[in-house]
Scaffold this active site. Structure first.
Site, mmCIF file in Angstrom:
data_model
loop_
_atom_site.group_PDB
_atom_site.id
_atom_site.type_symbol
_atom_site.label_atom_id
_atom_site.label_comp_id
_atom_site.label_asym_id
_atom_site.label_seq_id
_atom_site.Cartn_x
_atom_site.Cartn_y
_atom_site.Cartn_z
ATOM 1 N N ASP A 124 4.930 -4.935 9.299
ATOM 2 C CA ASP A 124 6.226 -5.105 8.636
ATOM 3 C C ASP A 124 6.160 -6.019 7.420
ATOM 4 O OD1 ASP A 124 9.065 -4.781 8.408
ATOM 5 O OD2 ASP A 124 9.366 -6.698 9.398
ATOM 6 N N GLN A 153 8.628 3.087 7.179
ATOM 7 C CA GLN A 153 9.781 2.182 7.188
ATOM 8 C C GLN A 153 10.704 2.512 6.029
ATOM 9 O OE1 GLN A 153 9.894 -2.241 5.954
ATOM 10 N NE2 GLN A 153 9.721 -2.334 8.184
ATOM 11 N N SER A 200 15.158 -4.263 5.903
ATOM 12 C CA SER A 200 14.638 -3.113 6.646
ATOM 13 C C SER A 200 15.760 -2.443 7.436
ATOM 14 C CB SER A 200 13.538 -3.566 7.609
ATOM 15 O OG SER A 200 12.485 -4.198 6.912
#
Length: 292
Positions: A209, A283, A233
């Site tokens: 991430d 993502q 996100s």
């Protein structure tokens, strides 16, 4: 190498069970939040903790092969996080779990993860790029950020429990010279980590991430310091292809195939140093600047 950063990560992932039952098909756990200067919980931390919570409820011979999660609310680093795990199914080869992460009684993340017994089968994998410098030939992020007078940035980045060596120049100063979304990063956990396979998968999710939305900035000619930039996100998906050692060098190859409607999409492939494809990641996030 900062062993305290690694110890802090391991403490954060050492969830403890909550005595109250969440129901006949559910279990509950709780864990701490790591400090972050902006007061918001790092999304990778919650991803990793959700995986740890789900893994605690699965037969030890089954390992995570995929997860899909949505970030629902910003987390507060001053608060611990509660995790409820629903046992959706245990089949002959696969197990499915739903994990909800809560703070102050409200969900901050929702994830479904699938686990599988190791089984023989046909294999192929996209090859690792062969034109990438070795990590030993690249400066680490601490050296690069030593040139940037931004304490709130360096405080967070340098406390990451990873040796992190970008191939392309990071976007904390000037925009990328070329508007290409391709970005490559070598990384590994600091120090030697415990040998638990499920823990290494969770740590890989944590690291996945860090920068996956950055290629959207690179393509647009933006930087992390672009005035008024807002990024957050929305969701995160990950497929684990092969067992991982998160304390060995891995290459994270990232790109952004699309940005639209104030959103950007990042895709990544994570390779072992010998070229084995370990994981694929996707993502999507909010990417907004005032004039657009």
């Amino acid at each position: 190498m900062n062993d305290e950063n690694t110890r802090d990560l391991l403490r954060t992932l050492d969830l403890h069970p909550v005595s109250e039952s969440a129901g006949p098909e559910a279990e509950r756990f709780s864990g701490p939040s790591q400090y972050k200067p902006d007061g918001r919980v790092f999304g990778g931390q919650v991803l990793a903790q959700c995986i740890v919570a789900a893994t605690r409820t699965v037969d030890p011979g089954r390992f995570i092969h995929s997860m899909h999660g949505y970030f629902l609310r910003a987390g507060d680093v001053a608060e611990s996080i509660d995790f409820g795990v629903d046992r959706l199914r245990d089949g002959g080869s696969f197990s499915a779990r739903r994990v909800q992460a809560y703070q102050k009684g409200k969900p901050i993340m929702s994830m479904i993860a699938s686990f599988q017994l190791d089984q023989p089968g046909y294999e192929h994998a996209a090859p690792m790029p062969d034109d990438v410098p070795d990590p030993e030939d690249l400066p680490d992020i601490a050296e690069l950020l030593g040139r940037v007078n931004l304490p709130h940035v360096t405080d967070w980045v340098l406390k990451r429990p990873f040796d992190y060596r970008p191939v392309e120049a990071p976007l904390y100063g000037r925009p990328a010279p070329e508007r290409s979304s391709l970005q490559r990063i070598w990384f590994r956990g600091q120090g030697q980590l415990p040998g638990d396979r499920g823990l290494h998968a969770a740590i890989l999710a944590y690291a996945s991430d860090f920068s996956l939305l950055e290629p959207t900035l690179r393509k647009a000619g933006l930087t992390w310091l672009t005035p008024g930039l807002r990024m957050a996100s929305i969701d995160h998906a990950m497929w684990f292809h092969r067992p991982v050692r998160a304390d060995e060098w891995m290459l994270y190859v990232q790109e952004s195939p699309s940005a639209e409607n104030g959103r950007g999409l990042g895709l990544g492939r994570i390779y072992q140093r010998d070229g084995a494809l370990l994981a694929t990641v996707g993502q999507q996030g909010v990417v907004r600047i005032p004039e657009v």
